[in-house]
Design a protein around this motif. Structure first.
Motif, PDB file in Angstrom:
ATOM      1  N   GLY A 125      82.342 -53.263 -21.761  1.00 21.22           N
ATOM      2  CA  GLY A 125      81.668 -54.543 -21.877  1.00 21.22           C
ATOM      3  C   GLY A 125      80.929 -54.671 -23.186  1.00 21.22           C
ATOM      4  O   GLY A 125      80.950 -53.770 -24.026  1.00 21.22           O
ATOM      5  N   ASN A 126      80.333 -55.831 -23.336  1.00 23.08           N
ATOM      6  CA  ASN A 126      79.583 -56.124 -24.552  1.00 23.08           C
ATOM      7  C   ASN A 126      78.097 -55.923 -24.296  1.00 23.08           C
ATOM      8  O   ASN A 126      77.563 -56.447 -23.331  1.00 23.08           O
ATOM      9  CB  ASN A 126      79.831 -57.571 -24.998  1.00 23.08           C
ATOM     10  CG  ASN A 126      81.284 -57.794 -25.367  1.00 23.08           C
ATOM     11  OD1 ASN A 126      81.902 -56.934 -26.003  1.00 23.08           O
ATOM     12  ND2 ASN A 126      81.849 -58.914 -24.961  1.00 23.08           N
ATOM     13  N   GLY A 127      77.469 -55.154 -25.168  1.00 23.57           N
ATOM     14  CA  GLY A 127      76.029 -54.931 -25.065  1.00 23.57           C
ATOM     15  C   GLY A 127      75.282 -56.152 -25.550  1.00 23.57           C
ATOM     16  O   GLY A 127      75.860 -57.220 -25.681  1.00 23.57           O
ATOM     17  N   PRO A 128      74.031 -56.026 -25.795  1.00 17.97           N
ATOM     18  CA  PRO A 128      73.349 -54.740 -25.852  1.00 17.97           C
ATOM     19  C   PRO A 128      73.114 -54.166 -24.456  1.00 17.97           C
ATOM     20  O   PRO A 128      72.953 -54.893 -23.488  1.00 17.97           O
ATOM     21  CB  PRO A 128      72.028 -55.053 -26.543  1.00 17.97           C
ATOM     22  CG  PRO A 128      71.772 -56.485 -26.240  1.00 17.97           C
ATOM     23  CD  PRO A 128      73.127 -57.136 -26.114  1.00 17.97           C
ATOM     24  N   PHE A 129      73.122 -52.820 -24.406  1.00 17.59           N
ATOM     25  CA  PHE A 129      72.866 -52.101 -23.169  1.00 17.59           C
ATOM     26  C   PHE A 129      71.548 -51.346 -23.293  1.00 17.59           C
ATOM     27  O   PHE A 129      71.203 -50.873 -24.373  1.00 17.59           O
ATOM     28  CB  PHE A 129      73.968 -51.079 -22.898  1.00 17.59           C
ATOM     29  CG  PHE A 129      75.339 -51.668 -22.718  1.00 17.59           C
ATOM     30  CD1 PHE A 129      75.629 -52.474 -21.636  1.00 17.59           C
ATOM     31  CD2 PHE A 129      76.349 -51.397 -23.626  1.00 17.59           C
ATOM     32  CE1 PHE A 129      76.894 -53.004 -21.452  1.00 17.59           C
ATOM     33  CE2 PHE A 129      77.613 -51.920 -23.466  1.00 17.59           C
ATOM     34  CZ  PHE A 129      77.895 -52.729 -22.376  1.00 17.59           C
TER      35      PHE A 129
ATOM     36  N   ILE B  66      73.722 -47.291 -21.433  1.00 18.17           N
ATOM     37  CA  ILE B  66      74.174 -46.138 -22.201  1.00 18.17           C
ATOM     38  C   ILE B  66      73.368 -44.942 -21.724  1.00 18.17           C
ATOM     39  O   ILE B  66      72.138 -44.982 -21.691  1.00 18.17           O
ATOM     40  CB  ILE B  66      73.975 -46.370 -23.711  1.00 18.17           C
ATOM     41  CG1 ILE B  66      74.886 -47.507 -24.184  1.00 18.17           C
ATOM     42  CG2 ILE B  66      74.233 -45.085 -24.497  1.00 18.17           C
ATOM     43  CD1 ILE B  66      74.628 -47.949 -25.610  1.00 18.17           C
ATOM     44  N   MET B  67      74.066 -43.893 -21.339  1.00 20.78           N
ATOM     45  CA  MET B  67      73.423 -42.671 -20.870  1.00 20.78           C
ATOM     46  C   MET B  67      73.616 -41.596 -21.941  1.00 20.78           C
ATOM     47  O   MET B  67      74.739 -41.353 -22.374  1.00 20.78           O
ATOM     48  CB  MET B  67      74.050 -42.190 -19.558  1.00 20.78           C
ATOM     49  CG  MET B  67      73.928 -43.169 -18.406  1.00 20.78           C
ATOM     50  SD  MET B  67      72.228 -43.529 -17.929  1.00 20.78           S
ATOM     51  CE  MET B  67      71.629 -41.926 -17.489  1.00 20.78           C
ATOM     52  N   VAL B  68      72.534 -40.971 -22.344  1.00 18.77           N
ATOM     53  CA  VAL B  68      72.584 -39.876 -23.304  1.00 18.77           C
ATOM     54  C   VAL B  68      72.268 -38.597 -22.536  1.00 18.77           C
ATOM     55  O   VAL B  68      71.139 -38.397 -22.092  1.00 18.77           O
ATOM     56  CB  VAL B  68      71.590 -40.085 -24.465  1.00 18.77           C
ATOM     57  CG1 VAL B  68      71.664 -38.919 -25.445  1.00 18.77           C
ATOM     58  CG2 VAL B  68      71.878 -41.409 -25.185  1.00 18.77           C
ATOM     59  N   SER B  69      73.291 -37.763 -22.365  1.00 18.28           N
ATOM     60  CA  SER B  69      73.150 -36.506 -21.627  1.00 18.28           C
ATOM     61  C   SER B  69      72.901 -35.385 -22.633  1.00 18.28           C
ATOM     62  O   SER B  69      73.645 -35.233 -23.605  1.00 18.28           O
ATOM     63  CB  SER B  69      74.429 -36.255 -20.823  1.00 18.28           C
ATOM     64  OG  SER B  69      74.323 -35.097 -20.052  1.00 18.28           O
ATOM     65  N   VAL B  70      71.861 -34.602 -22.402  1.00 18.01           N
ATOM     66  CA  VAL B  70      71.345 -33.656 -23.393  1.00 18.01           C
ATOM     67  C   VAL B  70      71.620 -32.211 -22.985  1.00 18.01           C
ATOM     68  O   VAL B  70      71.270 -31.792 -21.886  1.00 18.01           O
ATOM     69  CB  VAL B  70      69.820 -33.863 -23.581  1.00 18.01           C
ATOM     70  CG1 VAL B  70      69.269 -32.925 -24.637  1.00 18.01           C
ATOM     71  CG2 VAL B  70      69.517 -35.313 -23.920  1.00 18.01           C
ATOM     72  N   ASP B  71      72.241 -31.442 -23.882  1.00 25.81           N
ATOM     73  CA  ASP B  71      72.447 -29.997 -23.683  1.00 25.81           C
ATOM     74  C   ASP B  71      71.298 -29.247 -24.342  1.00 25.81           C
ATOM     75  O   ASP B  71      71.446 -28.649 -25.401  1.00 25.81           O
ATOM     76  CB  ASP B  71      73.763 -29.549 -24.323  1.00 25.81           C
ATOM     77  CG  ASP B  71      74.907 -29.478 -23.346  1.00 25.81           C
ATOM     78  OD1 ASP B  71      74.683 -29.042 -22.201  1.00 25.81           O
ATOM     79  OD2 ASP B  71      76.030 -29.847 -23.723  1.00 25.81           O
ATOM     80  N   TYR B  72      70.133 -29.291 -23.704  1.00 30.14           N
ATOM     81  CA  TYR B  72      68.938 -28.640 -24.251  1.00 30.14           C
ATOM     82  C   TYR B  72      69.143 -27.119 -24.342  1.00 30.14           C
ATOM     83  O   TYR B  72      70.000 -26.551 -23.671  1.00 30.14           O
ATOM     84  CB  TYR B  72      67.715 -28.965 -23.388  1.00 30.14           C
ATOM     85  CG  TYR B  72      67.935 -28.751 -21.910  1.00 30.14           C
ATOM     86  CD1 TYR B  72      67.874 -27.473 -21.366  1.00 30.14           C
ATOM     87  CD2 TYR B  72      68.225 -29.814 -21.070  1.00 30.14           C
ATOM     88  CE1 TYR B  72      68.082 -27.257 -20.020  1.00 30.14           C
ATOM     89  CE2 TYR B  72      68.429 -29.604 -19.721  1.00 30.14           C
ATOM     90  CZ  TYR B  72      68.369 -28.334 -19.198  1.00 30.14           C
ATOM     91  OH  TYR B  72      68.589 -28.120 -17.869  1.00 30.14           O
TER      92      TYR B  72
ATOM     93  N   ARG C 102      65.471 -42.722 -31.480  1.00 24.86           N
ATOM     94  CA  ARG C 102      65.539 -43.372 -32.785  1.00 24.86           C
ATOM     95  C   ARG C 102      66.637 -42.729 -33.605  1.00 24.86           C
ATOM     96  O   ARG C 102      66.984 -41.576 -33.416  1.00 24.86           O
ATOM     97  CB  ARG C 102      64.207 -43.229 -33.518  1.00 24.86           C
ATOM     98  CG  ARG C 102      63.132 -44.025 -32.858  1.00 24.86           C
ATOM     99  CD  ARG C 102      61.889 -44.007 -33.684  1.00 24.86           C
ATOM    100  NE  ARG C 102      60.780 -44.276 -32.789  1.00 24.86           N
ATOM    101  CZ  ARG C 102      59.581 -43.800 -32.948  1.00 24.86           C
ATOM    102  NH1 ARG C 102      59.289 -43.043 -33.960  1.00 24.86           N
ATOM    103  NH2 ARG C 102      58.637 -44.090 -32.103  1.00 24.86           N
ATOM    104  N   GLY C 103      67.186 -43.450 -34.515  1.00 24.09           N
ATOM    105  CA  GLY C 103      68.215 -42.883 -35.376  1.00 24.09           C
ATOM    106  C   GLY C 103      69.584 -43.373 -34.979  1.00 24.09           C
ATOM    107  O   GLY C 103      69.747 -44.496 -34.546  1.00 24.09           O
ATOM    108  N   SER C 104      70.579 -42.513 -35.099  1.00 29.32           N
ATOM    109  CA  SER C 104      71.962 -42.951 -34.966  1.00 29.32           C
ATOM    110  C   SER C 104      72.629 -42.474 -33.684  1.00 29.32           C
ATOM    111  O   SER C 104      73.816 -42.244 -33.667  1.00 29.32           O
ATOM    112  CB  SER C 104      72.756 -42.460 -36.165  1.00 29.32           C
ATOM    113  OG  SER C 104      72.714 -41.046 -36.228  1.00 29.32           O
ATOM    114  N   ILE C 105      71.878 -42.294 -32.605  1.00 28.14           N
ATOM    115  CA  ILE C 105      72.497 -41.869 -31.348  1.00 28.14           C
ATOM    116  C   ILE C 105      73.410 -42.970 -30.827  1.00 28.14           C
ATOM    117  O   ILE C 105      74.524 -42.712 -30.416  1.00 28.14           O
ATOM    118  CB  ILE C 105      71.429 -41.513 -30.285  1.00 28.14           C
ATOM    119  CG1 ILE C 105      70.690 -40.257 -30.702  1.00 28.14           C
ATOM    120  CG2 ILE C 105      72.084 -41.297 -28.927  1.00 28.14           C
ATOM    121  CD1 ILE C 105      69.554 -39.886 -29.787  1.00 28.14           C
ATOM    122  N   VAL C 106      72.944 -44.192 -30.800  1.00 25.14           N
ATOM    123  CA  VAL C 106      73.744 -45.277 -30.225  1.00 25.14           C
ATOM    124  C   VAL C 106      74.041 -46.332 -31.268  1.00 25.14           C
ATOM    125  O   VAL C 106      73.413 -46.460 -32.250  1.00 25.14           O
ATOM    126  CB  VAL C 106      73.041 -45.917 -29.011  1.00 25.14           C
ATOM    127  CG1 VAL C 106      72.968 -44.927 -27.890  1.00 25.14           C
ATOM    128  CG2 VAL C 106      71.645 -46.383 -29.341  1.00 25.14           C
TER     129      VAL C 106
END
Length: 143
Positions: free
Chosen positions: A74-78, A111-117, A139-143
């Protein structure tokens, strides 16, 4: 759930409190048990469509942190949500828990950001907490 617990037992899982972290990481997981039950029922174990995944890394206080960005169709923004897998900062990983952020991305249209801590014992406390308690994480270029 009982079928999943029975399948997990049939896979020969040992109590994690009797294992080293390395041994615990190598044994079958609840995700493996779910896949076994689905196969026995003749159902697909392929990821649910409708979500794309992009593997990336971001700089962290103890080295690069792998992340996996799940984006719904789909079209965001999400909206963006962070997902930290279980395992007590010691066992499991984002692949073990991949079904959860995938389902959340699709169902919540987020948008889900799953983190490998960074995990213990290789990375001593507070490495994992430092990875997940970063101000401005998104912040930055994650999404």
């Amino acid at each position: 759930m009982q079928k999943v617990l029975d399948a997990l037992k049939s896979l020969g899982v040992k109590p994690i409190e009797k294992l080293s972290p390395e041994e615990a990481r190598k044994q079958p997981t609840p995700a493996d048990a779910v896949k076994k039950v689905l196969k026995e029922q003749g159902k697909s174990t392929e990821p649910d469509p409708g979500v794309t995944v992009k593997d990336m890394s971001i700089p962290g206080p103890h080295g690069d942190i792998p992340i996996h960005v799940f984006t719904p169709e789909g079209n965001g923004p999400f909206p963006v949500m962070l997902y930290y897998h279980g395992g007590g900062f010691v066992i499991a990983d984002t692949k073990t828990y991949e079904a959860s952020p995938r389902a959340l991305a699709k169902g919540a249209k987020a948008i889900m950001v799953s983190v490998d801590y960074h995990q213990a014992p290789e990375h001593k406390f507070p490495a994992a907490a430092d990875d997940v308690n970063r101000p401005g994480f998104c912040r930055g270029s994650i999404v």
